[in-house]
Design a protein around this motif. Structure first.
Motif, mmCIF file in Angstrom:
data_model
loop_
_atom_site.group_PDB
_atom_site.id
_atom_site.type_symbol
_atom_site.label_atom_id
_atom_site.label_comp_id
_atom_site.label_asym_id
_atom_site.label_seq_id
_atom_site.Cartn_x
_atom_site.Cartn_y
_atom_site.Cartn_z
ATOM 1 N N ASP A 62 0.824 -1.213 0.000
ATOM 2 C CA ASP A 62 0.000 0.000 0.000
ATOM 3 C C ASP A 62 0.858 1.263 0.000
ATOM 4 O OD1 ASP A 62 -2.633 -1.359 2.147
ATOM 5 O OD2 ASP A 62 -2.306 -1.499 -0.024
ATOM 6 N N SER A 63 2.006 1.192 0.634
ATOM 7 C CA SER A 63 2.859 2.373 0.775
ATOM 8 C C SER A 63 3.457 2.852 -0.545
ATOM 9 C CB SER A 63 3.988 2.089 1.772
ATOM 10 O OG SER A 63 4.756 0.981 1.331
ATOM 11 N N VAL A 64 3.469 1.991 -1.558
ATOM 12 C CA VAL A 64 4.077 2.377 -2.842
ATOM 13 C C VAL A 64 3.080 2.373 -3.988
ATOM 14 C CG1 VAL A 64 6.269 1.417 -2.054
ATOM 15 C CG2 VAL A 64 4.803 0.058 -3.576
ATOM 16 N N GLU A 89 10.976 8.442 3.246
ATOM 17 C CA GLU A 89 10.677 7.151 3.867
ATOM 18 C C GLU A 89 10.857 5.961 2.934
ATOM 19 O OE1 GLU A 89 8.748 9.905 3.822
ATOM 20 O OE2 GLU A 89 6.619 9.373 3.657
ATOM 21 N N ASP A 90 11.147 6.223 1.664
ATOM 22 C CA ASP A 90 11.482 5.136 0.736
ATOM 23 C C ASP A 90 12.962 4.746 0.842
ATOM 24 O OD1 ASP A 90 9.359 6.733 -1.668
ATOM 25 O OD2 ASP A 90 8.909 4.932 -0.491
#
Length: 128
Positions: A62-64, A89-90
């Motif tokens: 979900d974060s990407v 944060e990546d």
């Protein structure tokens, strides 16, 4: 035996893009699922994206989702990860992973323990 070699990592500013590549070498030609994971300092290795042998199905953390795109070129035995709109944060070491299992409706591909072969990783650093 499958050997994996990642490339394309580096230092970028937030909002910019990077493209990672992972070339796979194998003694025999077989179908395999290819994925990307990442590990930030002090954190567990986490799932990023995966693509089936045919390239017909892809799944993302979900974060990407919406920012990263996984693709593959079977003629070159290479999987790519296009990373856009990068955020601090990546920042992590990104690992390519391969397994001979197909994706059959289960979610084994989200676990690092589902993969038999791993690359050595490539560092991605995103500055704010």
């Amino acid at each position: 035996q499958v050997q994996l070699e990642e490339s394309g990592g580096g230092l970028v500013q937030a909002g910019n893009s990077l493209r990672l590549s992972c070339a796979a070498s194998a003694r025999t030609t077989r179908s395999f699922t290819m994925g990307w994971f990442r590990q930030a300092p002090g954190k567990e290795r986490e799932f990023v994206a995966v693509i089936t042998w045919s390239g017909g199905s892809t799944y993302y953390a979900d974060s990407v989702k919406g920012r990263f795109t996984i693709s593959r070129d079977n003629a070159k035995n290479t999987v790519y990860l296009q990373m856009n709109s990068l955020k601090p944060e990546d920042t992590a070491v990104y690992y390519c992973a391969v397994d001979l299992k197909g994706i059959d409706g289960s979610t084994w591909y989200r676990s690092r323990y589902g993969y038999e072969y791993w690359g050595q990783g490539t560092q991605v650093t995103v500055s704010s």
